[in-house]
Motif scaffolding. Structure first.
Motif, PDB file in Angstrom:
ATOM      1  N   THR A 243       0.820  -1.218   0.000  1.00 42.02           N
ATOM      2  CA  THR A 243       0.000   0.000   0.000  1.00 42.02           C
ATOM      3  C   THR A 243       0.852   1.266   0.000  1.00 42.02           C
ATOM      4  OG1 THR A 243      -0.156   0.184   2.437  1.00 42.02           O
ATOM      5  CG2 THR A 243      -1.755  -1.239   1.319  1.00 42.02           C
ATOM      6  N   THR A 245       2.763   3.842  -1.903  1.00 46.70           N
ATOM      7  CA  THR A 245       2.802   4.300  -3.288  1.00 46.70           C
ATOM      8  C   THR A 245       4.226   4.351  -3.832  1.00 46.70           C
ATOM      9  OG1 THR A 245       0.850   5.655  -2.851  1.00 46.70           O
ATOM     10  CG2 THR A 245       2.092   6.154  -4.842  1.00 46.70           C
ATOM     11  N   ARG A 291       3.389   6.988   5.477  1.00 40.72           N
ATOM     12  CA  ARG A 291       2.435   5.875   5.449  1.00 40.72           C
ATOM     13  C   ARG A 291       2.432   5.131   6.775  1.00 40.72           C
ATOM     14  NH1 ARG A 291      -2.188   4.132   4.691  1.00 40.72           N
ATOM     15  NH2 ARG A 291      -2.476   2.066   3.792  1.00 40.72           N
TER      16      ARG A 291
END
Length: 309
Positions: A243, A245, A291
């Motif tokens: 997840t 990027t 993240r």
């Protein structure tokens, strides 16, 4: 409903002034139009048609009564019965007007809930599939439309007076046409969602999903694309690194091989340690740190919990 019929009812000459031919023709026209309009209002299932025809019938009846009042030789037979029939039709129309527009055609009788049969639909809504409600005045709104919808329930043939058996009914699904009640595919989805929504760690729930997918009774579904065991597990519990990027696949593999794959471990690692992985530069390092900060639960597991209940 039995209504006043023109051929059965007639204008009967009575005592009083002679009725001019023009007035008599007008009275006969009012009588005919009132009869025809009342019959249409009685037979139609369209609310707007019934309302407009009742207005016409009442208007021409009032004009006919006015002519009869001015010319006593004109007597309207069975007037009381006709007015009673009109009132019965008006009562039916008022009752019909209270119904939801989808329930006014006489072909439907309540509502049935149709859930979206897919992995995204929470267990609560899958279990509602096929439930019925009989209140025909309002469309139920107790379930969010993003997971399904309440549809008008079609009457059976026999309920409509047609003596034939019902044909099989099907609905679309990710694995092709299935019975309208969901059949075994609904049972499969319920089994998978039960495992995904259970209490426990992500690893325990992934194991439960794998155990369900391995059951022979679901083989007809698990052979379809999107229904392989790894695809189902990754849908509910994708790896954290997948997840991030722009993180290269080779970098993801390299980090997973040394167990640098949970938000907690990555957050505790130094910049120097992370920059040693090929593919991670200053910009990607910042994305990776950002993240990690976004994850607030299951921070010590390599997967994310994307199960919406």
């Amino acid at each position: 409903m039995k209504v006043w019929r023109y051929l059965q009812q007639a204008l009967r000459p009575s005592t009083g002034p002679q009725v001019p031919p023009l007035i008599l023709r007008q009275a006969e026209d009012h009588l005919r139009i009132a009869n025809e309009s009342a019959q249409i209002a009685a037979k139609s299932t369209v609310l707007e048609t019934r309302l407009s025809r009742l207005d016409v019938a009442n208007d021409h009846l009032a004009q006919l009564k006015s002519l009869a009042a001015n010319y006593p030789r004109i007597t309207i037979t069975r007037l009381a019965q006709f007015e009673l029939d009109i009132k019965k039709i008006e009562a039916e129309v008022r009752e019909q007007a209270m119904l939801h527009p989808s329930q006014r055609d006489g072909l439907h009788d309540g509502w049935v809930y149709c859930a979206q049969l897919r992995f995204q639909t929470p267990l609560e809504f899958l279990r509602q599939h096929g439930n019925e409600q009989n209140d025909k005045t309002l469309c139920p709104d107790d379930l969010p439309c993003e997971y399904g919808s309440w549809l008008p329930k079609l009457k059976s043939f026999r309920a409509m007076g047609i003596e034939i058996d019902e044909p099989p009914h099907f609905m679309a699904s990710p694995v092709g046409p299935i019975p309208r009640d969901g059949g075994d595919y609904l049972k499969f989805l319920i089994a998978i969602r039960t495992a995904a929504e259970a209490e426990g760690t992500i690893q325990q729930r992934r194991d439960a999903i794998e155990a369900q997918v391995a059951r022979p009774q679901w083989a007809q579904f698990t052979a379809h694309p999107g229904h392989y065991v790894d695809q189902i597990c990754d849908y509910f519990f994708p790896t954290f690194l997948s997840t991030v990027t722009a993180l290269p696949r080779k970098t993801v593999t390299a980090m997973a091989e040394v167990a640098m794959d949970t938000p907690e471990r990555i957050e505790l690692a130094s910049d120097e340690q992370l920059l040693k992985f090929k593919g991670i530069g200053p910009a990607l390092l910042l994305k990776l740190r950002t993240r990690c900060a976004e994850i607030t639960t299951h921070r010590n597991e390599p997967w994310l919990d994307l199960v919406h209940r």
